[in-house]
Design a protein around this motif. Sequence first.
Motif, short mmCIF file in Angstrom:
data_model
loop_
_atom_site.label_atom_id
_atom_site.label_comp_id
_atom_site.label_asym_id
_atom_site.label_seq_id
_atom_site.Cartn_x
_atom_site.Cartn_y
_atom_site.Cartn_z
N VAL A 1 -3.65 -40.33 -21.76
CA VAL A 1 -3.61 -38.87 -21.73
C VAL A 1 -2.46 -38.41 -20.85
CG1 VAL A 1 -4.86 -36.80 -20.99
CG2 VAL A 1 -6.08 -38.64 -22.18
N GLU A 2 -1.81 -37.31 -21.26
CA GLU A 2 -0.81 -36.63 -20.44
C GLU A 2 -1.08 -35.13 -20.50
OE1 GLU A 2 1.64 -37.81 -18.55
OE2 GLU A 2 1.29 -39.92 -19.01
N ASN A 3 -0.68 -34.44 -19.43
CA ASN A 3 -0.72 -32.97 -19.39
C ASN A 3 -2.14 -32.39 -19.47
OD1 ASN A 3 2.14 -32.83 -19.33
ND2 ASN A 3 2.19 -33.05 -21.56
N LEU A 4 -3.08 -32.98 -18.74
CA LEU A 4 -4.41 -32.37 -18.62
C LEU A 4 -4.28 -30.96 -18.05
CD1 LEU A 4 -6.68 -35.24 -17.23
CD2 LEU A 4 -7.11 -33.89 -19.29
N SER A 5 -4.98 -30.01 -18.67
CA SER A 5 -4.75 -28.63 -18.27
C SER A 5 -6.00 -27.80 -18.00
CB SER A 5 -3.90 -27.92 -19.33
OG SER A 5 -4.53 -27.96 -20.60
N SER A 6 -7.19 -28.27 -18.36
CA SER A 6 -8.40 -27.49 -18.06
C SER A 6 -9.63 -28.35 -18.32
CB SER A 6 -8.46 -26.22 -18.92
OG SER A 6 -8.58 -26.53 -20.30
N LEU A 7 -10.80 -27.79 -17.96
CA LEU A 7 -12.03 -28.58 -18.01
C LEU A 7 -13.23 -27.65 -18.10
CD1 LEU A 7 -12.82 -31.65 -17.77
CD2 LEU A 7 -13.17 -31.22 -15.33
N THR A 8 -14.24 -28.04 -18.88
CA THR A 8 -15.50 -27.30 -18.94
C THR A 8 -16.63 -28.27 -19.25
OG1 THR A 8 -16.57 -25.30 -19.85
CG2 THR A 8 -15.43 -26.72 -21.41
N TRP A 9 -17.85 -27.88 -18.88
CA TRP A 9 -19.02 -28.71 -19.14
C TRP A 9 -19.69 -28.23 -20.42
CZ3 TRP A 9 -21.10 -33.13 -17.56
CH2 TRP A 9 -22.44 -33.40 -17.84
N LYS B 1 -14.14 -41.07 -19.04
CA LYS B 1 -13.72 -41.89 -20.17
C LYS B 1 -13.43 -40.99 -21.36
CE LYS B 1 -15.27 -45.59 -23.27
NZ LYS B 1 -16.39 -46.50 -23.64
N LEU B 2 -12.29 -41.24 -22.02
CA LEU B 2 -11.93 -40.46 -23.20
C LEU B 2 -12.81 -40.85 -24.37
CD1 LEU B 2 -10.01 -38.43 -24.57
CD2 LEU B 2 -8.50 -40.37 -25.10
N ALA C 1 -0.91 -29.64 -27.91
CA ALA C 1 -2.19 -28.95 -27.72
C ALA C 1 -3.31 -29.76 -28.35
CB ALA C 1 -2.13 -27.55 -28.32
N ALA C 2 -4.30 -30.11 -27.55
CA ALA C 2 -5.44 -30.89 -28.05
C ALA C 2 -6.65 -30.63 -27.18
CB ALA C 2 -5.11 -32.39 -28.07
N ILE C 3 -7.83 -30.83 -27.76
CA ILE C 3 -9.10 -30.79 -27.05
C ILE C 3 -9.58 -32.22 -26.87
CG2 ILE C 3 -11.50 -30.05 -27.12
CD1 ILE C 3 -10.61 -27.65 -28.77
N LEU C 4 -10.01 -32.55 -25.65
CA LEU C 4 -10.50 -33.89 -25.35
C LEU C 4 -11.97 -33.83 -24.99
CD1 LEU C 4 -7.68 -35.14 -22.92
CD2 LEU C 4 -7.68 -35.16 -25.43
N ALA C 5 -12.73 -34.81 -25.46
CA ALA C 5 -14.11 -35.00 -25.01
C ALA C 5 -14.11 -36.15 -24.01
CB ALA C 5 -15.01 -35.31 -26.20
N LEU C 6 -14.70 -35.89 -22.82
CA LEU C 6 -14.71 -36.88 -21.75
C LEU C 6 -16.14 -37.15 -21.31
CD1 LEU C 6 -11.87 -35.44 -19.47
CD2 LEU C 6 -11.62 -37.12 -21.30
#
Length: 277
Positions: A48-56, A81-82, A71-76
């Motif tokens: 991953v590069e350029n992490l920009s925000s986070l929510t639960w 862990k990605l 631009a992408a949405i990641l589930a962690l």
Amino acid sequence: MYRLNFGTALTSMMMGALLLLAGAGQVSARGMALAGYQLQHETRLPEVENLSSLTWWAKRGILMATTNRPAAILALSPEGKLLHRQEIGFIRDAESIESLGDNRFALVDEHNSRLWIVTIADDFSVSVVQQFKPDFFGKARNRGIEGLAWVERDSTLWLAKERKPMELYRIRWQAKAQQLSDLDDASYLADSLSLDDISGMDYYGGNLLILSHESKRLLEVDPEQSAVVSQMSLRAGQHGLKEDVPQAEGVTTDPEGRLYIVSEPNYFYRFAPAQTQ
């Protein structure tokens, strides 16, 4: 396209200056007591590069993050862990994501400060519900909406402008009518925070968490009483950190009160109260 033109409908909420607490131990009993939080887990996401925000995402018990370019949405997982990556071609610079309950999320394109309401299915596919172009930030040029925080009890969405100047607003999202309304200018809070920027937000236990990567601090702010009730430093030697958090861009909490922070380019941190270590 839907354009919000609030114009002179901005409601001025002129209140007293925000009380800044001088000592890290001066914490209200109603707050999270951030001074007592310690680093519980730290990792990097090598893919991953350029992490920009986070929510639960409460429905799934996982975290949702964004990368701005591409631009992408990641589930962690709660361990960082990605789990999944979903590209979102309708956004150029994904800077903020916030859960609105169930499968609904708010997303922001910082390039033009456009606000998107989307749903994310169980397979992580993204569907656009509606988009808005709030005009109160003008031509922000990469200094637009940088943080979102959702208050479920009254369907209020807080929005933060990063800097020059820092600004805070809150609006109502009416899911059934699919519209935004009742805009309040809450920039009196931003004016009194003594921060260099706002890089992320969250709402927990009645208070706003306001993150600053330039000041390397996280503040817990009671927006109704205009008071900072606790704070924590993101510098080496504080809260179990061996190194500074380089560029904190997102913050969120889980139902147990654990605190998560992500930093560019790909750092992931989880903090918890010292007694739960």
